[in-house]
Design an enzyme around this catalytic site. Structure first.
Site, PDB file in Angstrom:
ATOM      1  N   LEU A  33      75.588   5.341  -7.423  1.00 17.17           N
ATOM      2  CA  LEU A  33      75.282   4.771  -8.660  1.00 17.17           C
ATOM      3  C   LEU A  33      76.540   4.513  -9.522  1.00 17.17           C
ATOM      4  CD1 LEU A  33      72.272   7.401  -9.505  1.00 17.17           C
ATOM      5  CD2 LEU A  33      72.215   5.057  -8.327  1.00 17.17           C
ATOM      6  N   GLU A  35      77.316   2.243 -13.506  1.00 23.89           N
ATOM      7  CA  GLU A  35      76.578   1.818 -14.720  1.00 23.89           C
ATOM      8  C   GLU A  35      75.391   0.864 -14.779  1.00 23.89           C
ATOM      9  OE1 GLU A  35      75.900   3.273 -18.373  1.00 23.89           O
ATOM     10  OE2 GLU A  35      77.381   4.387 -17.052  1.00 23.89           O
ATOM     11  N   HIS A  37      73.318   0.493 -12.205  1.00 23.94           N
ATOM     12  CA  HIS A  37      72.157   1.343 -11.851  1.00 23.94           C
ATOM     13  C   HIS A  37      71.523   2.098 -12.960  1.00 23.94           C
ATOM     14  CE1 HIS A  37      74.334   0.998  -7.956  1.00 23.94           C
ATOM     15  NE2 HIS A  37      73.128   0.513  -7.535  1.00 23.94           N
ATOM     16  N   GLY A 147      67.783  -5.256 -11.182  1.00 26.14           N
ATOM     17  CA  GLY A 147      68.899  -5.974 -11.910  1.00 26.14           C
ATOM     18  C   GLY A 147      68.734  -7.202 -11.790  1.00 26.14           C
ATOM     19  N   VAL A 176      75.184  -5.675 -15.726  1.00 29.97           N
ATOM     20  CA  VAL A 176      76.208  -4.846 -16.629  1.00 29.97           C
ATOM     21  C   VAL A 176      77.653  -5.282 -15.692  1.00 29.97           C
ATOM     22  CG1 VAL A 176      77.229  -2.432 -17.141  1.00 29.97           C
ATOM     23  CG2 VAL A 176      74.715  -2.745 -17.075  1.00 29.97           C
TER      24      VAL A 176
END
Ligand code: PAF
Length: 290
Positions: A33, A35, A37, A147, A176
């Site tokens: 993981l 940022e 996710h 995403g 992101v």
């Protein structure tokens, strides 16, 4: 937060949450993981009363010469991060739990999957839709968050729930980016310092596309050419595609508008990277580069 590894445990936990009146949200991930996710988990926590995150590196979506074995895994670290962000349940199954026998039925996408990433990754989206379909069947979420970075994937999942009448709301959360503009991806791990420097031309190119759209350029070919040029000038960036497409059906457009997306895939060294920018939507990480 609870960790479970079997389908029956997921069903029991989710059943309890649902009977206490909470809506169920799902964030499917392959773990390691970052940022990106975690922002999906944040969005899911805003929208749902009980948040399930799946962590599973799905063999079905990797081609024979792809990075399934090398794909980074860090379950203990992932669990700590997921808990910090308010995830209620992590489902981290073993292969034999999800695929106890060879599948006789899969979810096979049609035309939309034959282009862009589908061209160099035959069978990839069938693997993605099959595992996402299974996760939807296991968790039965009210909503699921994906995403925007995996734009073609997000569009295909939206089409799957419509075409197969799955009662799941699909939410797509913005990409992101790191401070230098590169889209967060577990595969960024593979890049050497020099490769990373070259890879920045992808986000720089996309930022250039936003700039030219904002200053009035509507010719899709011109916008695409600018992105390609920025990437080629960086050297060592093997461009797979730069396309200017409609957000709805991923078909190339001639005239760009607010709903147009510039989608990119390239190899830097041995690492395949993808990214995109929606011309009418804010992307603070790209705006910083303007
Ligand atoms: O985007 C991903 O990480 C994967 O494709 C997904 C949706 C978790 C399915 O394995």
């Amino acid at each position: 937060m609870k960790l479970v590894k079997t389908i029956s445990e997921v069903r029991a936990e989710v059943g309890r949450a649902r009977s206490s009146g909470r809506s169920i949200g799902l964030v499917p991930t392959m773990g390691f993981l970052h940022e990106g996710h975690l922002s999906l988990a944040d969005r899911c926590c805003e929208l749902a009363g009980y948040v399930v995150m799946s962590i599973y590196v799905n063999p079905l979506q990797f081609g024979p010469s792809e990075d399934f074995d090398e794909y980074p895994r860090a379950l203990e670290r992932d669990l700590a991060l997921a808990e910090e962000r308010g995830v209620d349940l992590v489902f981290a199954p073993a292969d034999r739990e999800l695929y106890p026998t060879e599948l006789t039925v899969t979810v096979a996408p049609r035309r939309l999957a034959d282009r862009l990433c589908g061209l160099s990754r035959p069978g990839h989206f069938e693997g993605v839709l099959t595992v996402v379909g299974k996760l939807f069947g296991i968790v039965q979420p009210d909503l699921a968050v994906f995403g925007q970075k995996d734009f073609q994937q997000a569009v295909l999942i939206q089409k799957m729930v419509i075409d197969l009448d799955m009662p799941v709301r699909v939410e797509v959360a913005p990409t992101v980016r790191e401070a230098d503009g590169i889209a967060m991806s577990s595969r960024n791990e593979y890049l050497s310092a020099d490769e990373r420097r070259r890879a920045l031309s992808i986000s720089r190119g996309l930022a250039g596309a936003l700039r030219s759209f904002r200053s009035g350029e509507r010719d899709a070919a011109m916008i695409g050419r600018g992105v390609l040029q920025t990437m080629e000038e960086a050297g060592g960036v093997d461009v797979e595609y730069v396309e200017v497409v409609s957000a709805d059906d991923l078909e190339p457009v001639q005239q760009a508008d607010e709903e147009t997306v510039v989608v990119v895939a390239a190899r830097v060294g041995t690492t395949r990277l993808i990214d995109n920018a929606r011309l009418g939507a804010p992307d603070p990480g790209l705006a910083r580069l303007l």
